[in-house]
Design a protein around this motif. Structure first.
Motif, PDB file in Angstrom:
ATOM      1  N   CYS A 134       0.840  -1.195   0.000  1.00 24.48           N
ATOM      2  CA  CYS A 134       0.000   0.000   0.000  1.00 24.48           C
ATOM      3  C   CYS A 134       0.875   1.245   0.000  1.00 24.48           C
ATOM      4  O   CYS A 134       0.662   2.180  -0.773  1.00 24.48           O
TER       5      CYS A 134
ATOM      6  N   ALA B 191     -12.987  -1.638  -2.715  1.00 28.79           N
ATOM      7  CA  ALA B 191     -11.973  -2.259  -1.856  1.00 28.79           C
ATOM      8  C   ALA B 191     -12.443  -3.628  -1.382  1.00 28.79           C
ATOM      9  O   ALA B 191     -11.701  -4.609  -1.433  1.00 28.79           O
TER      10      ALA B 191
ATOM     11  N   ALA C 204      -6.745  -1.185   4.103  1.00 25.64           N
ATOM     12  CA  ALA C 204      -7.511  -0.202   3.334  1.00 25.64           C
ATOM     13  C   ALA C 204      -8.416   0.631   4.223  1.00 25.64           C
ATOM     14  O   ALA C 204      -8.590   1.824   3.993  1.00 25.64           O
ATOM     15  N   PHE C 205      -9.016   0.015   5.236  1.00 23.60           N
ATOM     16  CA  PHE C 205     -10.053   0.745   5.970  1.00 23.60           C
ATOM     17  C   PHE C 205      -9.548   1.437   7.225  1.00 23.60           C
ATOM     18  O   PHE C 205     -10.196   2.346   7.712  1.00 23.60           O
TER      19      PHE C 205
ATOM     20  N   GLU D 219      -6.089   1.912  -7.372  1.00 19.45           N
ATOM     21  CA  GLU D 219      -6.932   2.193  -6.206  1.00 19.45           C
ATOM     22  C   GLU D 219      -7.114   0.955  -5.339  1.00 19.45           C
ATOM     23  O   GLU D 219      -8.132   0.799  -4.670  1.00 19.45           O
ATOM     24  N   PHE D 220      -6.107   0.103  -5.377  1.00 17.66           N
ATOM     25  CA  PHE D 220      -6.205  -1.167  -4.666  1.00 17.66           C
ATOM     26  C   PHE D 220      -6.591  -0.974  -3.205  1.00 17.66           C
ATOM     27  O   PHE D 220      -7.448  -1.662  -2.672  1.00 17.66           O
ATOM     28  N   PHE D 221      -5.958  -0.016  -2.558  1.00 18.91           N
ATOM     29  CA  PHE D 221      -6.174   0.154  -1.114  1.00 18.91           C
ATOM     30  C   PHE D 221      -6.964   1.420  -0.798  1.00 18.91           C
ATOM     31  O   PHE D 221      -6.988   1.862   0.334  1.00 18.91           O
ATOM     32  N   THR D 222      -7.573   2.020  -1.804  1.00 18.24           N
ATOM     33  CA  THR D 222      -8.127   3.355  -1.589  1.00 18.24           C
ATOM     34  C   THR D 222      -9.454   3.320  -0.853  1.00 18.24           C
ATOM     35  O   THR D 222     -10.376   2.620  -1.262  1.00 18.24           O
ATOM     36  N   PHE D 223      -9.505   4.052   0.236  1.00 16.69           N
ATOM     37  CA  PHE D 223     -10.793   4.299   0.882  1.00 16.69           C
ATOM     38  C   PHE D 223     -10.775   5.720   1.438  1.00 16.69           C
ATOM     39  O   PHE D 223      -9.972   6.045   2.290  1.00 16.69           O
TER      40      PHE D 223
ATOM     41  N   ARG E 194       0.183   7.703  -3.823  1.00 14.37           N
ATOM     42  CA  ARG E 194      -0.867   8.444  -3.130  1.00 14.37           C
ATOM     43  C   ARG E 194      -0.908   8.079  -1.647  1.00 14.37           C
ATOM     44  O   ARG E 194      -1.020   8.941  -0.773  1.00 14.37           O
ATOM     45  N   HIS E 195      -0.805   6.791  -1.358  1.00 16.04           N
ATOM     46  CA  HIS E 195      -0.909   6.349   0.034  1.00 16.04           C
ATOM     47  C   HIS E 195       0.336   6.735   0.817  1.00 16.04           C
ATOM     48  O   HIS E 195       0.260   7.072   1.992  1.00 16.04           O
TER      49      HIS E 195
ATOM     50  N   LEU F 298       2.461   2.632  -3.125  1.00 14.26           N
ATOM     51  CA  LEU F 298       1.686   3.455  -4.063  1.00 14.26           C
ATOM     52  C   LEU F 298       1.823   4.915  -3.629  1.00 14.26           C
ATOM     53  O   LEU F 298       1.641   5.243  -2.454  1.00 14.26           O
TER      54      LEU F 298
ATOM     55  N   LEU G 227      -7.942  -5.664   3.618  1.00 13.32           N
ATOM     56  CA  LEU G 227      -9.107  -4.880   4.053  1.00 13.32           C
ATOM     57  C   LEU G 227      -8.753  -4.016   5.247  1.00 13.32           C
ATOM     58  O   LEU G 227      -9.127  -2.840   5.313  1.00 13.32           O
TER      59      LEU G 227
END
Lengths: 110, 569
Positions: free
Chosen positions: A18, B184, A81-82, B165-169, A23-24, A21, A78
């Motif tokens: 993550c 996601a 991501a969250f 946008e694999f991890f995008t939230f 952006r992250h 990338l 998940l």
């Protein structure tokens, strides 16, 4: 115990991917990353994923290990991501520490 | 009209098939997720059964003693042994499995009166039949599964920034957040989504794709069975679940894929299983004593692995030619081992028939079915399946919500017909997602609150389930959209959060005794309920916050012209 270690590895792996990338990375560290750093993070992620796979197979055997591994990396993804969306940097430290922690636990138990 | 690109066409397909089947799919996935813990739920719903320490051999002996006294003339005795996930000792006599089995105390061998319940098996059966008549239900679910596959594939194609946008939230950004959450939960758990949908279809290959069997065997499924498993000739084994399990399975313990005896009223049972091997009732009585059951269990464990014996069936007990078949527990390996058993001579202890090696084609099908049934890998694997299942539910639910969030503004200007449609879609969304949660929780409440001696008690529990679900639909139609979400999510949360309390106070015995007994399976279910309750509470709270802000506007809208302005929000 083996499986917890595999889960922690999976989590770190997904987190490294993550952060790989742009952006992250910027969302967490607020700075512009070098391209080489991003590539390094992604490589780290893949290596950790492979390690997690190996540990899963050790723990579950060849038949079940891969199935469990897919589940683990999905759930780890998940969580990655969250949760960082809310508190980015704490998670980053946790993620970096996770495999060390797991390895230590495994070492103590054995 | 301008020719649409393939992406646009697929997007249309994804949107509409996702909406139409989404309601159904959510119900299928949620009940399937709960069914991962079906045995645990059944155990929770039968608090009379105590988990007792002790060996399987001792329990088997108690079962045998009871059957010797109570069913001396039966042609077959079945003993369902206590196992890790099913601590009860169950016995039944085998002429047809319609007769309810009897639960015994594994330590004393006394009969235990157990309440009649739909059990975790309800979720399991609903998952693939929707409680419709069996074959109709299987077809509808199969159709939904095909739609799911189509939605998954089309979703992958139309999701333009799949890897980026694999991890995008991005939270709290309205439609954007819903789309992120949908993407996601779909992309990250994609291996599971694809696997579970595809293997779900493979389980019923002979129903969905009968052409092969029709062409080669004239539609005679049993002939096919004889060819693919030559060692199992005598067993009338269906594929996974279409036929009732044959007599191999007549162990009193309901296997997965089997149907709980209690709801035999709603289930078509074909009696062929019992008629397949005619029992000669005139077999002369043998004067040899039967070998101790512990020997058969030990032999079974040697074949299947320690702890992998789940049942014993003794045919023609006490007569000449009596055999003991040792049933294998599901879950020692990925391939579904349903129906595997070891048949042994009751007097000499010789192995007469071991489960045959699967042919590659059969093994493939069984591995796929096994992947779906998730009986392997122990509790860690079970929890992974449960969590992935919840992720699937979340993916479907966010997709449903996304449909309306995207169109809310548009519907306001589309006239009365559009608004009515929108209203119905919203109501179906809330009741199929939050309402189903309430209904599932209600089943647990009904299990404990309905009188124990009620006639057709399992049926009453199921009626309660559907009653609450229907009420949720009406509620969703009547109440303003956001309020309906908050109220139903909140109700679900309260029902789940209070379940452990209900469990402690309505189970036989005092709460303190229950806490001391420390039945980990029961408390595991309680803990799961608490966890889900907290999640629901969090969601209700989040939605309530969103509703709170523009309330004056909404209230004015309701006052002015019913739901029209409300819809414009």
């Amino acid at each position: 115990m083996m499986l917890i270690f595999a889960a922690l590895l999976a989590y770190s792996a997904m987190f490294a991917l993550c952060l790989g990338l742009e952006r992250h990375y910027k969302a967490v560290w607020k700075t512009q990353p070098a391209a080489s750093l991003l590539r390094g993070l992604r490589w780290t992620g893949w290596v950790l994923l492979t390690a997690s796979f190996c540990v899963c197979v050790r723990g579950w055997g060849w038949a079940m290990g891969p199935v469990g591994w897919f589940g683990m990396i999905s759930i780890a993804g998940l969580i990655v991501a969250f949760f960082p969306a809310y508190r980015a940097r704490q998670v980053a430290w946790l993620a970096l520490a996770a495999p060390l922690l797991g390895g230590a636990l495994l070492f103590i138990r054995s | 009209m301008k020719e649409q690109s393939i992406t646009q066409k697929l997007s249309w397909l994804h949107t509409w098939s996702g909406l139409i089947f989404g309601w159904l799919l959510f119900a299928i996935f949620l009940t399937g997720t709960l069914a991962v813990f079906d045995r645990e739920i059944t155990h929770w719903m039968q608090p009379e059964i105590q988990a007792r320490p002790g060996s399987q051999a001792d329990a088997a002996q108690r079962g045998l003693d009871w059957l010797t006294v109570h069913k001396p003339e039966a042609a077959q005795w079945n003993i369902g042994l206590p196992t890790e996930r099913s601590p009860g000792l169950r016995v039944s006599a085998g002429e047809g499995r319609r007769g309810a089995g009897q639960v015994l105390d594994a330590q004393t061998g006394e009969a235990v009166a157990v309440r009649e319940t739909a059990g975790g098996n309800f979720f399991f059966r609903f998952h693939f039949t929707l409680n419709l008549p069996r074959s109709l239900g299987v077809w509808v679910v199969g159709l939904a599964a095909m739609a799911m596959l189509a939605a998954l594939i089309s979703g992958i194609v139309i999701h333009k920034k799949f890897f980026k946008e694999f991890f995008t939230f991005r939270p709290a950004k309205g439609q954007r957040s819903w789309l992120d959450a949908h993407n996601a939960s779909a992309v990250l758990v994609l291996p599971f989504h694809l696997m579970i949908t595809y293997t779900g279809l493979v389980i019923f290959y002979f129903i969905y794709m009968p052409a092969g069997v029709d062409a080669l065997y004239g539609g005679d499924f049993k002939a096919l069975q004889r060819d693919i498993r030559p060692g199992m000739v005598q067993e009338d084994r269906g594929g996974q679940g279409q036929r009732q399990p044959g007599q191999q399975h007549q162990g009193p313990q309901p296997e997965i894929g089997d149907v709980q005896r209690q709801d035999s009223g709603q289930v078509q049972r074909d009696g062929r299983g019992t008629g397949q091997r005619p029992e000669p009732p005139a077999a002369p009585v043998s004067n040899q004593p039967m070998l101790p059951l512990s020997l058969f269990i030990a032999e079974g464990e040697r074949h299947f692995g320690a702890g992998n014996v789940s049942s014993l069936s003794i045919s023609q007990p006490g007569r000449e030619g009596s055999t003991v078949s040792v049933g294998r527990l599901l879950g020692s390996r990925v391939a579904l081992t349903k129906g595997d058993s070891l048949v042994m001579d009751a007097y000499a202890g010789r192995v007469l028939r071991a489960p045959p090696e699967n042919r590659p084609s059969v093994l493939t099908q069984r591995v796929m079915a096994g992947l779906h049934f998730a009986q392997f890998g122990g509790y860690p694997m079970r929890w992974l399946y449960f969590l992935c299942g919840l992720a699937s539910c979340a993916m479907i639910a966010t997709g449903l919500v996304l449909f309306t969030v995207k169109r809310r503004r548009k519907y306001a200007v589309e006239g009365p017909a559009g608004r009515a449609l929108y209203r119905v879609v919203e109501a179906l969304n809330v009741s199929s997602v939050a309402g189903l949660g309430c209904a599932c929780a209600a089943l647990f409440w009904g299990n404990r609150l309905l009188p124990v001696g009620l006639d057709a008690r399992a049926g009453a529990e199921i009626q309660l389930f559907f009653g609450v679900w229907l009420a949720a639909l009406v509620h969703g139609l009547v109440r303003p959209r956001m309020r309906a979400w908050v109220e139903q999510l909140g109700l679900g949360a309260v029902l789940c959060l209070l379940l452990p309390v209900l469990d402690l106070y309505t189970a036989p015995g005092t709460p303190r005794a229950a806490l001391q007994a420390g039945d980990s399976m029961r408390f595991g279910v309680d803990a799961g309920c608490l966890l889900l309750g907290l999640v629901l509470m969090l969601m209700a709270w989040k939605v309530a916050q969103r509703t709170a802000e523009p309330l004056p506007h909404k209230a004015a809208g309701r006052l002015a012209s019913g739901s029209s302005l409300e819809a414009a929000r």
